[in-house]
Design a protein around this motif. Structure first.
Motif, PDB file in Angstrom:
ATOM      1  N   GLN A  94       0.840  -1.190   0.000  1.00  0.00           N
ATOM      2  CA  GLN A  94       0.000   0.000   0.000  1.00  0.00           C
ATOM      3  C   GLN A  94       0.874   1.240   0.000  1.00  0.00           C
ATOM      4  O   GLN A  94       1.872   1.315   0.712  1.00  0.00           O
ATOM      5  N   ILE A  95       0.503   2.192  -0.829  1.00  0.00           N
ATOM      6  CA  ILE A  95       1.230   3.458  -0.884  1.00  0.00           C
ATOM      7  C   ILE A  95       0.277   4.574  -0.468  1.00  0.00           C
ATOM      8  O   ILE A  95      -0.916   4.523  -0.752  1.00  0.00           O
ATOM      9  N   PRO A  96       0.780   5.573   0.236  1.00  0.00           N
ATOM     10  CA  PRO A  96      -0.087   6.633   0.764  1.00  0.00           C
ATOM     11  C   PRO A  96      -0.801   7.429  -0.333  1.00  0.00           C
ATOM     12  O   PRO A  96      -0.209   7.769  -1.352  1.00  0.00           O
ATOM     13  N   ALA A  97      -2.044   7.724  -0.089  1.00  0.00           N
ATOM     14  CA  ALA A  97      -2.843   8.520  -1.030  1.00  0.00           C
ATOM     15  C   ALA A  97      -2.285   9.929  -1.173  1.00  0.00           C
ATOM     16  O   ALA A  97      -2.520  10.586  -2.184  1.00  0.00           O
ATOM     17  N   GLU A  98      -1.540  10.387  -0.181  1.00  0.00           N
ATOM     18  CA  GLU A  98      -0.954  11.736  -0.240  1.00  0.00           C
ATOM     19  C   GLU A  98      -0.048  11.924  -1.448  1.00  0.00           C
ATOM     20  O   GLU A  98       0.185  13.054  -1.880  1.00  0.00           O
ATOM     21  N   LEU A  99       0.469  10.838  -1.991  1.00  0.00           N
ATOM     22  CA  LEU A  99       1.323  10.956  -3.186  1.00  0.00           C
ATOM     23  C   LEU A  99       0.557  11.575  -4.346  1.00  0.00           C
ATOM     24  O   LEU A  99       1.151  12.195  -5.224  1.00  0.00           O
ATOM     25  N   ASN A 100      -0.776  11.440  -4.360  1.00  0.00           N
ATOM     26  CA  ASN A 100      -1.587  12.030  -5.428  1.00  0.00           C
ATOM     27  C   ASN A 100      -1.582  13.553  -5.375  1.00  0.00           C
ATOM     28  O   ASN A 100      -1.961  14.199  -6.347  1.00  0.00           O
ATOM     29  N   ARG A 101      -1.194  14.123  -4.250  1.00  0.00           N
ATOM     30  CA  ARG A 101      -1.139  15.589  -4.130  1.00  0.00           C
ATOM     31  C   ARG A 101       0.052  16.188  -4.868  1.00  0.00           C
ATOM     32  O   ARG A 101       0.081  17.386  -5.126  1.00  0.00           O
TER      33      ARG A 101
END
Length: 172
Positions: A94-101
């Motif tokens: 799982q990779i953090p959704a914050e990377l989409n920012r």
């Protein structure tokens, strides 16, 4: 003995059609017998099927970033297996959704930083100034809510190492 499996990591063994034959963790979203891609979001579904098919047909390892129906993001590595019952092994993290920012350029800088590349070399490779690289990394750190450069490097090494690069460099 305690289980050494991390909550954010899973392993699946799949048959030739993509059915899960074994999984390292229990999940309410998949079970043995389901297709490995059953719980993926629409955008990830087709790509996952194509990548899995290529692993099985071409006998080549692949990696893919996917999103499940609950919005969680995963990086998955898929390897072919030499077994009549099992066709592929899937390792998902799982990779953090914050990377989409992050912008594309901020991600690029963070990927290169994760590989241990010096900021001067990042600037040269991306054909930008050193101050531009520092600005991208500073903005990435702020968007990710990280307190310092060391935590940014750690985050990058954990989540931004490019999926197409091996984790261990081959010896010549």
């Amino acid at each position: 003995m305690s289980d050494a499996t991390l909550d954010s990591v899973f392993v699946m063994l799949c048959d030739w059609r993509g059915h899960i034959n074994w999984s390292s963790r229990k999940s309410p979203f998949w079970k043995v017998g389901d297709f490995a891609w059953n719980n993926l979001a629409r955008d990830s579904l087709r790509d996952a099927k194509v990548q899995f098919s290529q692993v099985v047909a071409l006998r080549e390892s692949r990696s893919i970033d996917v999103t499940n129906q609950q919005g969680a993001h995963f990086r998955c590595w898929i390897w072919p297996l030499e077994s009549p019952e099992m066709a592929a092994c899937v390792l998902g993290k799982q990779i953090p959704a914050e990377l989409n920012r992050l912008t594309g350029r901020e991600c690029e800088c963070l990927e290169l930083l994760a590989q241990g590349i010096d900021t001067r070399d990042i600037a040269t490779q991306l054909d930008v100034s050193l101050s531009t690289v520092h600005t991208h990394l500073k903005r990435a750190r702020e968007k990710l809510g990280l307190p310092n450069v060391e935590s940014l490097i750690s985050f990058g090494a954990r989540y931004c190492y490019p999926p197409h690069h091996p984790l261990i460099r081959q010896q010549a």
